[in-house]
Write an enzyme that holds these catalytic residues in place. Structure first.
Site, PDB file in Angstrom:
ATOM      1  N   GLU A 164      -4.683   7.853  -2.868  1.00 42.54           N
ATOM      2  CA  GLU A 164      -5.138   6.397  -2.274  1.00 42.54           C
ATOM      3  C   GLU A 164      -5.438   5.604  -3.395  1.00 42.54           C
ATOM      4  OE1 GLU A 164      -5.137   6.792   0.711  1.00 42.54           O
ATOM      5  OE2 GLU A 164      -6.074   4.606   1.345  1.00 42.54           O
TER       6      GLU A 164
ATOM      7  N   HIS B 154       1.535   4.505  -2.663  1.00 42.06           N
ATOM      8  CA  HIS B 154       1.854   5.993  -2.660  1.00 42.06           C
ATOM      9  C   HIS B 154       3.245   6.283  -2.992  1.00 42.06           C
ATOM     10  CE1 HIS B 154      -1.741   6.716  -0.532  1.00 42.06           C
ATOM     11  NE2 HIS B 154      -1.478   5.983   0.687  1.00 42.06           N
TER      12      HIS B 154
ATOM     13  N   HIS C 116       0.928  -1.331   0.008  1.00 41.70           N
ATOM     14  CA  HIS C 116      -0.094   0.127   0.069  1.00 41.70           C
ATOM     15  C   HIS C 116       0.972   1.282  -0.148  1.00 41.70           C
ATOM     16  CE1 HIS C 116      -3.743   2.144   1.136  1.00 41.70           C
ATOM     17  NE2 HIS C 116      -2.936   2.833   1.618  1.00 41.70           N
ATOM     18  N   GLU C 117       1.809   1.348   0.886  1.00 42.24           N
ATOM     19  CA  GLU C 117       2.807   2.505   0.962  1.00 42.24           C
ATOM     20  C   GLU C 117       3.636   2.415  -0.345  1.00 42.24           C
ATOM     21  OE1 GLU C 117       1.785   4.541   3.162  1.00 42.24           O
ATOM     22  OE2 GLU C 117       0.673   3.279   4.329  1.00 42.24           O
TER      23      GLU C 117
END
Lengths: 506, 506
Positions: free
Chosen positions: A300, A274, A270-271
């Protein structure tokens, strides 16, 4: 002004703006450091340093010098001569300037003090499950926000002004429509999953997975996905985040839970989503406020795209299940790929947003959005929030908190006045599914690419269509250029519907 | 000015100065980050951020506002009403102001550019062992320094002005005396050691000691010595250093060489000595330029005190040899404590300063000092440096470089114009031995305390007499208050003489 004078003014302004960005980079480093192992005793000093630099940034952004630059550069014939990057920098600085100077200084100071007091009060209230403890502060925070909206002005709906901070160009009208559709489709799906007799085995997810092994796994997966370690690093933290100082320095953090490896694994992916966004912003935007993601929602969408459409893709695990096994201490040896895949895609109703899954997550957000909007349009009072929260939880998710600590108090955001932020989370989901559909049109072999670990074409597509533009394009513009249309919840619904009916056989 | 006006002015000035210190803390964090794992690709951006904040610090330190503060606060009747901390802050800011404003801006800019160009040029010249490549830049750097001395003025000897940057209050006259004595005593001692038939076995020092184990050892030793991990952290770096943002945040770094564990072990103790100094500065000095070590020499005395008088104390190893063995993979199993102790105290002549030991180290420094001084008083030309260096090496140490890369070019300092810095290294040795003598007078059981690991009384002595004062006391004042006299090389000579005659039996 002569052409040369405009050129000189443009250069001077860009240098002025770059100084602000340099300070912001120092602030980002201080924030990263605070959350990745800075010495405990240094907290107070560090806050003061952050305070001093933030005050300087605020000063530079609202100074008479800035006002003068904006006045001169926004004159039609001058503005027309500026480069596109400078034009949009002017727009951004102007928006920021207006936001900041319209609030009377004393009032803003009061608000900042209220914020810092409220965060620890919220924490206590949450721990004690005592809404009344937090209520007076929350009431004041809501009142402040309403007053600020009064200063800033709004079009059509007061909530639009709050949205503009996080999702510029997206309005209540649109959100009401897409969230409404989404909600109506998700409720029966969640019901179907819950009532299905076909449920995954999950015990193996919770066997001990040593931290050091998880770290090696995270590093391997980051490499697989294409995170550039020459422009970043992985550290450990309590609340994982990614932070970009500039495209050449975008750091990710993760958290290792030895009893649930999913936290670090999917958190890291997830990170990394980003981070890939920030690492691939065009270097032409360096030194401007455009050298960042364009909105919370689009940001997001990138983290979720990688987490869900890559990290939870069956092909990804066909390729990487052995990597996982190699780093684990044997917990998956008797687990088939199918059982593993079903387990990590388990969906179930939960009270807590951050523990929820891709199927139920948006319902948590929609509840928060509906309550925020009702507060801002005076249809709901703060004192009635707990009841309203609990009723909606029961209606949308079929579960009811036993106390406010696991109910309306569960999230920190309101304690620092972040109203208008929550919708971005669900918008990110919606965008990510829209992107996925668009990518598949151009890369119909998407699943095979993931299975083969050939992710470069996917990264390139994202860079071309999203990343490189930084904040030069607004969210709606990005979605329009990619899909030819507007924000649409149908791709997300379609994805969830197909996936969960297949997994849960209903 | 009324008493109240003075009070108000004092408060305002202290806030102004605190802002500078806050920026300096951000700069320290950026420096730490750059050297402990910041992403490679971010170098250029990071330099620009450092440049922006440094420029602001320079601006604040030399502004008209600063000039006004200094003028008003230095008026006799105003100055007398200030707190002692503010008085010394004024002195410090004034000294800094004078230094900075006396150099014409254009000239300083030229100098800064020359510095940054020279550092990479030096590196190339060193690698190629080509002094001629570096010579033109070195000549310009020396010329700049001489011109600067002209602007700044000097008393008695031009070199005194350079010393003042690193060792305020210590003058050529004193250094000539103590270095002369030291040199004359060390030369025969080195000869004795070299010619002794009794030499240590050292092969076990160079067996593989895994990095992870060394890290655990470093952490254990830092705890043993009393480093406060709540106000610091240990990281890895290429060139080890300690850095204090403020007393509550003082970080140490080390370097792990798997073929020579001494690098990390004694390096960590050394940096910890620096860190203990900074961690124990009085918090009353926060936000002033006094909240730091008082000089390079006194700082070095702290690192050397811990490295040599504690870390190379026989009792320290009576206590900690088992700790070392526990972390190692067996290389010391057949080595007696006596053999180990002799080995880590091996002394031998070497060409390279940073590879030299406590017996020979000061001779390297004295050579550098004598050459620097000769350059500044026009008794030596840059072009003659290599020959002068080689001759002195042969005379003092009995070894001769085969090329300038291992000769006069070996150290980076001159490439950024740091003339006057080297003496601090040897002064640190001299001070540390003076301190040791003074401590033993008050704590005659010093060796037993070390052997028992009861280091608190030693730390407390150092805090009371040195650490807490930060830069409130100048080096000479500290030495006077501790010893009742001045800088004196006899304690160091006595220590080295006794130790090395005993170890090498001559």
């Amino acid at each position: 002004m002569t052409e040369e004078q405009v050129k000189a003014l443009e250069t001077e302004f860009r240098q002025y703006v770059k100084k602000i960005q340099d300070y912001n980079q120092a602030l980002s480093l201080l924030a990263w450091d605070s959350r990745t192992g800075a010495p405990k005793k240094g907290v107070k000093q560090r806050s003061e340093v952050i305070g001093t630099i933030s005050a300087e940034v605020f000063h530079l952004s609202t100074s008479e010098q800035m006002a003068k630059y904006l006045k001169e550069l926004r004159e039609e014939n001058v503005y027309a001569q500026l480069s596109e990057i400078t034009q949009k920098t002017v727009d951004e600085c102007h928006k920021n300037y207006e936001r900041n100077v319209k609030i009377p200084k004393e009032e803003y100071k009061e608000y900042v003090m209220l914020q810092s007091e409220s965060e620890s009060l919220w924490e206590e209230a949450k721990d004690k499950a005592d809404f009344e403890l937090f209520r007076p502060n929350l009431e004041k925070l809501v009142e402040f926000k309403k007053k600020f909206i009064g200063y800033w002005g709004y079009e059509k709906h007061p909530y639009n002004t709050l949205l503009d901070d996080y999702e510029p160009g997206v309005f209540v009208e649109t959100i009401d429509r897409v969230f409404g559709e989404l909600r109506d489709q998700l409720i029966p799906l969640v019901k179907g999953v819950t009532e299905s007799k076909h449920q995954p085995k999950t015990d193996f997810l919770f066997e001990k997975f040593p931290k050091e092994n998880q770290k090696e796994l995270s590093l391997d997966i980051l490499k697989e996905i294409g995170y550039d370690f020459d422009a970043g690093r992985l550290d450990e933290t309590v609340h994982p985040f990614a932070i970009g100082l500039n495209p050449n320095d975008v750091r990710v953090t993760t958290k290792y839970n030895e009893d649930d490896f999913r936290v670090a694994l999917f958190g890291t992916i997830h990170e990394c989503g980003h981070a890939l966004y920030e690492q691939n912003i065009s270097l032409d935007l360096l030194g401007t406020p455009l050298c960042t993601g364009t909105s919370m929602g689009i940001h997001e969408s990138q983290s979720l795209f990688w987490e869900k459409f890559v990290g939870k893709n069956y092909g990804f695990w066909e390729r990487n299940y052995d990597v996982l096994k190699k780093h684990s201490t044997g917990q998956f040896d008797d687990v088939s790929l199918e059982d593993f895949y079903f387990a990590v895609n388990q969906a179930k109703r939960s009270l807590i947003r951050i523990e929820s899954d891709e199927l139920t997550y948006c319902l948590h957000i929609i509840i928060r959005y509906e309550l925020e909007k009702a507060l801002m349009e005076d249809k709901l009072e703060v004192k009635d929030l707990p009841q309203a929260w609990n009723e909606k939880m029961e209606e949308y998710l079929g579960v009811k908190p036993s106390h406010d600590g696991e109910g309306v108090l569960q999230d920190v955001h309101w304690s620092f006045g972040a109203f208008g932020y929550f919708p971005s989370y669900a918008l990110g989901y919606i965008y990510s599914a829209q992107l996925k559909e668009a990518i598949v049109k151009e890369l119909p072999n998407f699943d095979e690419l993931v299975k083969a670990g050939d992710l470069a074409p996917i990264r390139e597509w994202l860079t071309t269509n999203i990343h490189q533009h930084g904040a030069m394009k607004k969210p709606a513009e990005i979605i329009k250029d990619i899909t030819g249309g507007g924000i649409d919840s149908k791709p997300l619904v379609k994805y969830l519907d197909e996936k969960y009916r297949r997994l849960y056989k209903f």
